[in-house]
Design a protein around this motif. Structure first.
Motif, PDB file in Angstrom:
ATOM      1  N   GLN A 179      79.578 -56.433 -71.896  1.00  0.00           N
ATOM      2  CA  GLN A 179      78.619 -56.159 -70.827  1.00  0.00           C
ATOM      3  C   GLN A 179      77.185 -56.018 -71.346  1.00  0.00           C
ATOM      4  N   THR A 191      72.716 -58.719 -68.088  1.00  0.00           N
ATOM      5  CA  THR A 191      72.505 -58.311 -66.707  1.00  0.00           C
ATOM      6  C   THR A 191      73.230 -59.279 -65.783  1.00  0.00           C
ATOM      7  N   GLN A 192      73.354 -58.907 -64.526  1.00  0.00           N
ATOM      8  CA  GLN A 192      74.008 -59.794 -63.576  1.00  0.00           C
ATOM      9  C   GLN A 192      73.251 -61.104 -63.426  1.00  0.00           C
ATOM     10  N   GLN A 193      71.951 -61.034 -63.382  1.00  0.00           N
ATOM     11  CA  GLN A 193      71.152 -62.258 -63.279  1.00  0.00           C
ATOM     12  C   GLN A 193      71.368 -63.152 -64.495  1.00  0.00           C
ATOM     13  N   GLN A 194      71.467 -62.552 -65.669  1.00  0.00           N
ATOM     14  CA  GLN A 194      71.700 -63.330 -66.886  1.00  0.00           C
ATOM     15  C   GLN A 194      73.085 -63.954 -66.891  1.00  0.00           C
TER      16      GLN A 194
END
Length: 288
Positions: A67, A70-73
């Motif tokens: 993890q 990031t979610q965008q990444q």
């Protein structure tokens, strides 16, 4: 660290070996997303250690599963792995090193889906797009070699199966989506190229997880087993297709049998396999 320096570091096995020896923890000063992008280039390498033992494991185990993005990444990384320079890199070629980029992109896609499944952040449309891209890839891939002497595992079928398995088990997938995935599995199981590097159990696991999760109805599973049986003709391709299909069904049979799951399905598989091999039993009886 500058991007160019990072790309150079990512290509050095001694640097990556230090990361692996440190339980895949990235050194201080390494930006995970930039490093992940740099590692992607190594998936095309014919060097098995650089590609398989180091880069893919650091990317999947040390960055995605830990993890670090990031979610965008993650969304951007998924989009990259699905593009024409990765999953579809020089698609259609056979016998060339381009298979490594395509095959190991499937493995990274599987890792991204596995990471998202417990607490989904991708929208349903993203997972459906992944499913469709994997189907398209399955139809277009022509190089199904397993182990390549001197270069290690290509294993495009096994890695595709892993990605399809993770896709099927993603919470955004519906019963209809899983039916479509099983149809794709039946097409891969009846491929006219020999599969003898345990691709059968990787394909069988997709059906196994769907069956034990009761994610599609029993009538569909019954019909799907029929899809995995082929006619026995005299040409080599037909024999290859029936051998591949039988191996997938045998693997599925024992996965279910060992867990004492779905006895009606195992009985149906057993009956189908008996019919496929009945020609040998008749010959034996005639000889006796």
């Amino acid at each position: 660290m500058q991007d160019q320096d990072l790309k150079i570091q990512a290509s050095k096995k001694d640097f990556l070996q230090e990361i692996a020896a440190n339980n895949y923890k990235l050194p201080d000063g390494i930006e995970p997303f930039a490093f992940a992008q740099a590692l992607l280039a190594n998936l095309a390498s014919p060097d098995a250690e650089l590609r398989d033992d180091l880069s893919s494991i650091i990317l999947a185990g040390g960055i995605i599963n830990q993890q670090k993005l990031t979610q965008q990444q993650l969304e951007e990384l998924l989009s990259i792995t699905l593009d024409r320079d990765h999953l579809f890199y020089r698609i259609g070629e056979t016998g060339t090193d381009s298979v490594f980029m395509r095959s190991f992109s499937s493995l990274i896609i599987a890792s991204i889906l596995f990471n998202d499944s417990p607490d989904p952040h991708f929208p349903p449309s993203t997972i459906i797009n992944v499913k469709e891209k994997l189907f398209h890839y399955a139809q277009e891939e022509k190089d199904w070699r397993g182990y390549i002497e001197g270069k290690g595992w290509a294993h495009a079928m096994a890695h595709l199966a892993d990605a399809l398995d993770e896709c099927a088990q993603h919470p955004h997938m519906s019963a209809r989506d899983r039916q479509e995935i099983l149809v794709q599995v039946s097409e891969l199981a009846t491929l006219g190229k020999p599969l003898y590097h345990e691709e059968d159990i990787r394909l069988a696991k997709i059906a196994y997880h769907i069956i034990i999760g009761r994610q599609v109805d029993e009538d569909f599973i019954d019909n799907w087993i029929d899809m995995c049986s082929t006619s026995r003709e005299l040409d080599v391709v037909s024999w290859t297709r029936i051998t591949n299909a039988k191996n997938v069904l045998r693997s599925l049979y024992f996965l279910l049998h060992w867990d004492n799951m779905a006895p009606l399905v195992t009985e149906r598989i057993s009956s189908t396999l008996y019919k496929q091999d009945e020609v040998y039993l008749e010959k034996k009886t005639a000889e006796e």
